[in-house]
Design a protein around this motif. Structure first.
Motif, PDB file in Angstrom:
ATOM      1  N   GLU A 187      -2.167   6.062  -2.669  1.00 39.33           N
ATOM      2  CA  GLU A 187      -0.964   6.120  -2.317  1.00 39.33           C
ATOM      3  C   GLU A 187       0.662   5.674  -3.112  1.00 39.33           C
ATOM      4  O   GLU A 187       1.546   5.217  -2.463  1.00 39.33           O
ATOM      5  CB  GLU A 187      -0.619   5.212  -0.252  1.00 39.33           C
ATOM      6  CG  GLU A 187      -1.486   5.783   0.158  1.00 39.33           C
ATOM      7  CD  GLU A 187      -1.353   4.648   1.491  1.00 39.33           C
ATOM      8  OE1 GLU A 187      -0.233   4.943   2.577  1.00 39.33           O
ATOM      9  OE2 GLU A 187      -1.995   4.190   1.346  1.00 39.33           O
ATOM     10  N   GLY A 197       1.976   2.069   3.019  1.00 35.73           N
ATOM     11  CA  GLY A 197       1.801   2.675   4.261  1.00 35.73           C
ATOM     12  C   GLY A 197       2.893   1.645   5.220  1.00 35.73           C
ATOM     13  O   GLY A 197       3.734   1.017   4.322  1.00 35.73           O
ATOM     14  N   LYS A 249      -1.280   8.794   7.034  1.00 39.43           N
ATOM     15  CA  LYS A 249      -1.509   6.992   6.481  1.00 39.43           C
ATOM     16  C   LYS A 249      -3.534   7.116   5.610  1.00 39.43           C
ATOM     17  O   LYS A 249      -4.058   7.266   6.466  1.00 39.43           O
ATOM     18  CB  LYS A 249      -1.602   6.308   7.591  1.00 39.43           C
ATOM     19  CG  LYS A 249      -2.105   4.730   7.379  1.00 39.43           C
ATOM     20  CD  LYS A 249      -1.339   4.167   5.670  1.00 39.43           C
ATOM     21  CE  LYS A 249      -1.491   2.803   5.298  1.00 39.43           C
ATOM     22  NZ  LYS A 249      -1.956   2.314   3.857  1.00 39.43           N
ATOM     23  N   PRO A 250      -2.981   7.891   4.161  1.00 37.46           N
ATOM     24  CA  PRO A 250      -4.420   7.141   4.122  1.00 37.46           C
ATOM     25  C   PRO A 250      -5.153   6.194   3.555  1.00 37.46           C
ATOM     26  O   PRO A 250      -4.083   5.189   3.860  1.00 37.46           O
ATOM     27  CB  PRO A 250      -4.400   7.971   2.603  1.00 37.46           C
ATOM     28  CG  PRO A 250      -3.013   8.876   2.470  1.00 37.46           C
ATOM     29  CD  PRO A 250      -2.123   8.527   3.493  1.00 37.46           C
ATOM     30  N   ASN A 251      -6.070   6.439   4.078  1.00 41.07           N
ATOM     31  CA  ASN A 251      -6.214   4.534   3.207  1.00 41.07           C
ATOM     32  C   ASN A 251      -7.966   5.113   2.846  1.00 41.07           C
ATOM     33  O   ASN A 251      -8.402   5.774   2.501  1.00 41.07           O
ATOM     34  CB  ASN A 251      -7.445   4.218   5.281  1.00 41.07           C
ATOM     35  CG  ASN A 251      -8.502   5.409   5.997  1.00 41.07           C
ATOM     36  OD1 ASN A 251      -8.855   4.685   5.385  1.00 41.07           O
ATOM     37  ND2 ASN A 251      -7.722   5.599   6.705  1.00 41.07           N
ATOM     38  N   PRO A 252      -8.541   3.915   2.440  1.00 42.22           N
ATOM     39  CA  PRO A 252      -9.693   3.634   1.431  1.00 42.22           C
ATOM     40  C   PRO A 252     -11.026   3.778   1.562  1.00 42.22           C
ATOM     41  O   PRO A 252     -12.292   4.151   1.209  1.00 42.22           O
ATOM     42  CB  PRO A 252      -9.828   1.978   0.841  1.00 42.22           C
ATOM     43  CG  PRO A 252      -9.117   1.433   1.621  1.00 42.22           C
ATOM     44  CD  PRO A 252      -7.682   2.367   1.716  1.00 42.22           C
ATOM     45  N   TYR A 253     -11.006   3.817   3.156  1.00 44.13           N
ATOM     46  CA  TYR A 253     -11.751   4.384   4.141  1.00 44.13           C
ATOM     47  C   TYR A 253     -13.350   5.228   3.350  1.00 44.13           C
ATOM     48  O   TYR A 253     -14.377   5.638   3.060  1.00 44.13           O
ATOM     49  CB  TYR A 253     -12.532   4.089   5.735  1.00 44.13           C
ATOM     50  CG  TYR A 253     -11.950   2.902   5.566  1.00 44.13           C
ATOM     51  CD1 TYR A 253     -13.423   2.243   5.634  1.00 44.13           C
ATOM     52  CD2 TYR A 253     -10.681   2.078   5.733  1.00 44.13           C
ATOM     53  CE1 TYR A 253     -13.133   0.225   6.484  1.00 44.13           C
ATOM     54  CE2 TYR A 253     -10.643   0.844   6.251  1.00 44.13           C
ATOM     55  CZ  TYR A 253     -12.194  -0.178   6.563  1.00 44.13           C
ATOM     56  OH  TYR A 253     -11.289  -1.037   7.003  1.00 44.13           O
ATOM     57  N   SER A 273       0.617  -0.823  -0.384  1.00 45.36           N
ATOM     58  CA  SER A 273       0.130  -0.111  -0.276  1.00 45.36           C
ATOM     59  C   SER A 273       0.813   1.409  -0.212  1.00 45.36           C
ATOM     60  O   SER A 273       0.353   2.492  -0.475  1.00 45.36           O
ATOM     61  CB  SER A 273      -0.968   0.007   1.122  1.00 45.36           C
ATOM     62  OG  SER A 273      -0.003   0.298   2.119  1.00 45.36           O
ATOM     63  N   ASP A 275      -1.305  -3.350  12.515  1.00 50.52           N
ATOM     64  CA  ASP A 275      -2.358  -2.940  13.522  1.00 50.52           C
ATOM     65  C   ASP A 275      -1.844  -2.770  15.298  1.00 50.52           C
ATOM     66  O   ASP A 275      -1.591  -1.910  15.888  1.00 50.52           O
ATOM     67  CB  ASP A 275      -2.877  -2.205  13.234  1.00 50.52           C
ATOM     68  CG  ASP A 275      -3.382  -1.514  11.882  1.00 50.52           C
ATOM     69  OD1 ASP A 275      -2.199  -0.609  11.599  1.00 50.52           O
ATOM     70  OD2 ASP A 275      -4.084  -1.246  10.807  1.00 50.52           O
ATOM     71  N   HIS A 291     -13.679  -3.965   2.504  1.00 49.40           N
ATOM     72  CA  HIS A 291     -12.882  -3.822   1.236  1.00 49.40           C
ATOM     73  C   HIS A 291     -11.946  -5.110   0.229  1.00 49.40           C
ATOM     74  O   HIS A 291     -11.359  -5.893  -0.200  1.00 49.40           O
ATOM     75  CB  HIS A 291     -10.895  -3.766   1.351  1.00 49.40           C
ATOM     76  CG  HIS A 291     -10.703  -4.589   2.925  1.00 49.40           C
ATOM     77  ND1 HIS A 291     -11.367  -3.770   3.760  1.00 49.40           N
ATOM     78  CD2 HIS A 291      -9.921  -5.388   3.135  1.00 49.40           C
ATOM     79  CE1 HIS A 291     -10.885  -4.093   4.706  1.00 49.40           C
ATOM     80  NE2 HIS A 291      -9.904  -5.325   4.559  1.00 49.40           N
ATOM     81  N   VAL A 315      -7.034   9.294  -1.767  1.00 45.69           N
ATOM     82  CA  VAL A 315      -6.682   7.513  -1.113  1.00 45.69           C
ATOM     83  C   VAL A 315      -5.929   7.220  -1.760  1.00 45.69           C
ATOM     84  O   VAL A 315      -4.864   6.834  -1.145  1.00 45.69           O
ATOM     85  CB  VAL A 315      -7.787   7.342  -1.157  1.00 45.69           C
ATOM     86  CG1 VAL A 315      -9.077   7.781  -0.303  1.00 45.69           C
ATOM     87  CG2 VAL A 315      -8.498   6.740  -1.878  1.00 45.69           C
ATOM     88  N   SER A 371       0.068  -2.985  -5.960  1.00 44.05           N
ATOM     89  CA  SER A 371      -0.698  -2.134  -5.068  1.00 44.05           C
ATOM     90  C   SER A 371      -2.170  -1.446  -6.387  1.00 44.05           C
ATOM     91  O   SER A 371      -1.722  -1.354  -6.956  1.00 44.05           O
ATOM     92  CB  SER A 371       0.395  -0.475  -5.445  1.00 44.05           C
ATOM     93  OG  SER A 371       1.798  -0.767  -4.302  1.00 44.05           O
TER      94      SER A 371
END
Length: 622
Positions: free
Chosen positions: A304, A267, A544-548, A265, A374, A348, A302, A293
């Motif tokens: 990265e 991250g 830390k962008p995320n797909p949410y 990703s 995490d 996801h 979102v 990726s």
């Protein structure tokens, strides 16, 4: 090598046909070719299924057998310390079994030496089933986190087991919903990973099930430390130890014959795995994996891509970019139906499908994931109270000042004060998220489950460590691992989880807390341990962008009609598991933009879909 295992034991003396066992060992519906090998003796049957190469080739292996004792064994997964075990065993017979059957032979030889306690010696990701004709007992065992689940049931005079619940149902086990399990999942009350069907059980993590002499017994073969380590401040020597342990966790997973794919990703978690793999490949220790990726063209907030590209370029890794803009959540539920035996279906899911389809086409046989990262290596800001309580006042003051200088005053206050607050005050602080769910709960259920309502993780100065230890056995981790195992079977792949390596988790549980959280920054241990392997752009990033955000938008734009239709005629409401009006109000509020209700929306949606599947009335064509 991806394997599904299964087996049966006659409890009433009636014969069991090979056709029944082969049917039990057949994976749930999928497009992949497979090879089933069986073994039978004294009313016991074992089977293991190997997925074939896309070209049609196969590396099928038969169940391991010892000719002298008659013992037989099937193994799903891998044993990382097989060479060490063989050295300790030190016999020609043990090496002969290993040469003939690989790691399965090593496991069998270990059992012949150490009996049922042998499972405690295994380091790896495994599920194993063994029949011993001398004691007429069947043993089922899973690793320390149950990364390879095993389900079992008693049906028609037989004890049967398999890697998936779907295999049991295909073999005639009654498929009856356990509504108590559904309630505890929906309202986030479950503490342990369990089956969602009556009469179907799972082998818990670090446990062995023993079947014989008319009894089914369960015992724990291994456990984590029960007390936090002596309070100390990180001295710097831990950095090298962490690097060595994590490098070995990655190496032993990538050093196998299967071509490996690594999702990247950008991250810290996925970059650390890819960086270690790239470093090992650069030294010639193993073949470099291909990294994958997701990229978003329509959602730059979102995306990265620049971080993942920097890591891939730093180590010269083959980098595959997967457009993800149209990976709509739950867009392929029909394909997933044979595996939809519990309601865990993450938002996801479609992203993983895109990646796995491409990796499989590229010839990958295994995928390295970041499950558990995490929970384990982010670190907790809440240890300052522990230092104060144990007399490390100067160290606590220095860390609090460092957090304040870094702009993390809230983390400093939280770490010093929150663990000392009464439990009622901590519960009130977390009331909002739990409150929405409780408003949906019918009054009878609320009375029945009042004592089980979610409690804070921080319950005293050592709460940071108790929460860390609890994360290893958290039911959500077990559900995630079971979901990934089913996904691996669907695509004929082997998944591995280097962050959940027993040696890594053991190190984290005994490490000083400021190794992973210091001066207001998370994951400092990995940043420092892999300082030379991570490009500065990745190592020093603070966001830390995320797909949410993208997922939430897609949920509102594409799933709103489905969600409304499901809530209007809710299976949850029919069964008395929710109060209908609050459910419909929350669905409308979430669709209208209230992001606080995303957990409520997701949990109720997936449980509703699963219950409709079980009731035979699932229709997502709306």
């Amino acid at each position: 090598m991806a394997r599904v295992i299964a087996g049966a034991l006659s409890l009433d003396g009636a014969p069991i046909s090979d056709a029944f066992v082969r049917g039990l060992a057949t994976p749930p519906a999928g497009a992949l070719a497979y090879d089933v090998r069986t073994w039978a003796g004294d009313g016991a049957h074992l089977a293991q299924t190997t997925f074939c190469e896309p070209s049609g080739g196969s590396e099928a292996a038969s169940p391991a057998q010892d000719e002298n004792t008659g013992c037989a064994l099937v193994l799903s997964g891998h044993i990382d310390n097989a060479d060490d075990l063989l050295d300790e065993l030190g016999s020609r017979a043990a090496r002969g079994l290993a040469e003939r059957y690989g790691e399965s032979g090593c496991v069998l030889a270990s059992y012949l030496r150490w009996g049922r306690t042998a499972a405690a010696r295994f380091i790896g990701e495994f599920a194993v089933a063994l029949w011993d004709p001398r004691t007429r007992k069947l043993l089922l065992a899973c690793d320390h986190v149950a990364s390879r689940p095993l389900y079992h049931a008693v049906s028609r005079g037989r004890f049967i087991f398999a890697s998936t619940a779907a295999q049991l149902f295909g073999a005639g086990v009654a498929r009856e919903v356990d509504e108590t399990a559904a309630v505890t999942f929906l309202y986030r009350l479950d503490r342990d990973f369990r089956s969602f069907h009556r009469g179907v059980d799972t082998v818990p993590a670090a446990h062995t099930v023993e079947v014989g002499a008319g009894r089914i017994e369960l015992y724990r073969h291994w456990d984590w430390p029960s007390r936090p380590p002596a309070t100390r401040v990180a001295s710097g020597v831990e950095i090298e130890e962490l690097r060595g342990i994590f490098t070995e966790a990655v190496r032993c997973r990538l050093a196998r014959r299967e071509p490996m794919a690594v999702p990247l990703s950008g991250g810290m978690d996925s970059s650390s795995v890819a960086a270690v793999a790239g470093g090992l490949a650069g030294r010639g220790d193993l073949v470099a994996p291909r990294v994958y990726s997701w990229i978003w063209r329509t959602e730059p907030s979102v995306d990265e891509a620049r971080y993942s590209a920097a890591l891939a370029e730093r180590h010269g890794l083959d980098h595959v970019l997967i457009p993800a803009d149209r990976a709509w959540p739950y867009s392929e539920v029909d394909r997933w139906r044979p595996f939809l035996t519990d309601p865990y279906l993450p938002p996801h899911d479609a992203l993983w499908r895109l990646l796995l389809e491409r990796a499989r086409l590229d010839g990958a046989r295994a995928v390295s994931l970041t499950t558990g990262a995490d929970q384990l290596i982010s670190g907790s800001p809440d240890y300052l109270a522990d230092w104060v309580a144990r007399g490390h006042w100067l160290s606590a003051a220095r860390e609090a000042r460092a957090r304040i200088r870094a702009g993390s005053s809230r983390a400093a206050l939280r770490g010093l004060v929150l663990p000392f607050l009464p439990l009622a005050a901590q519960r009130w602080r977390r009331r909002e998220a739990a409150g929405f769910l409780e408003q949906m709960m019918p009054s009878e259920l609320a009375r029945r489950h009042a004592s089980e309502l979610p409690v804070p993780a921080i319950t005293g100065p050592s709460g940071w460590w108790e929460a860390l230890r609890g994360a290893v056995g958290w039911s959500g981790l077990g559900r995630s691992l079971a979901y990934h195992d089913r996904l691996a079977i669907l695509y004929g792949l082997e998944f591995s989880h280097p962050y959940l390596d027993r040696r890594v988790v053991d190190f984290v549980l005994r490490a000083p807390p400021d190794l992973f959280y210091a001066a207001g920054r998370t994951k400092t241990g990995m940043r420092n341990a892999l300082h030379d392997l991570l490009p500065p752009l990745v190592r020093d990033r603070t966001d830390k962008p995320n797909p949410y955000p993208w997922l939430r938008r897609v949920y509102r734009e594409r799933l709103a009609p489905r969600a409304r239709a499901l809530a209007a005629d809710s299976e949850l409401e029919r069964r008395g598991l929710v109060t209908g009006e609050p459910l419909r109000q929350f669905v409308e509020r979430y669709i209208g933009g209230d992001d606080r209700l995303f957990p409520v929306f997701w949990y109720s949606f997936v449980v509703e879909v699963w219950l409709r599947q079980e009731a035979g009335r699932l229709d997502l064509s709306a």
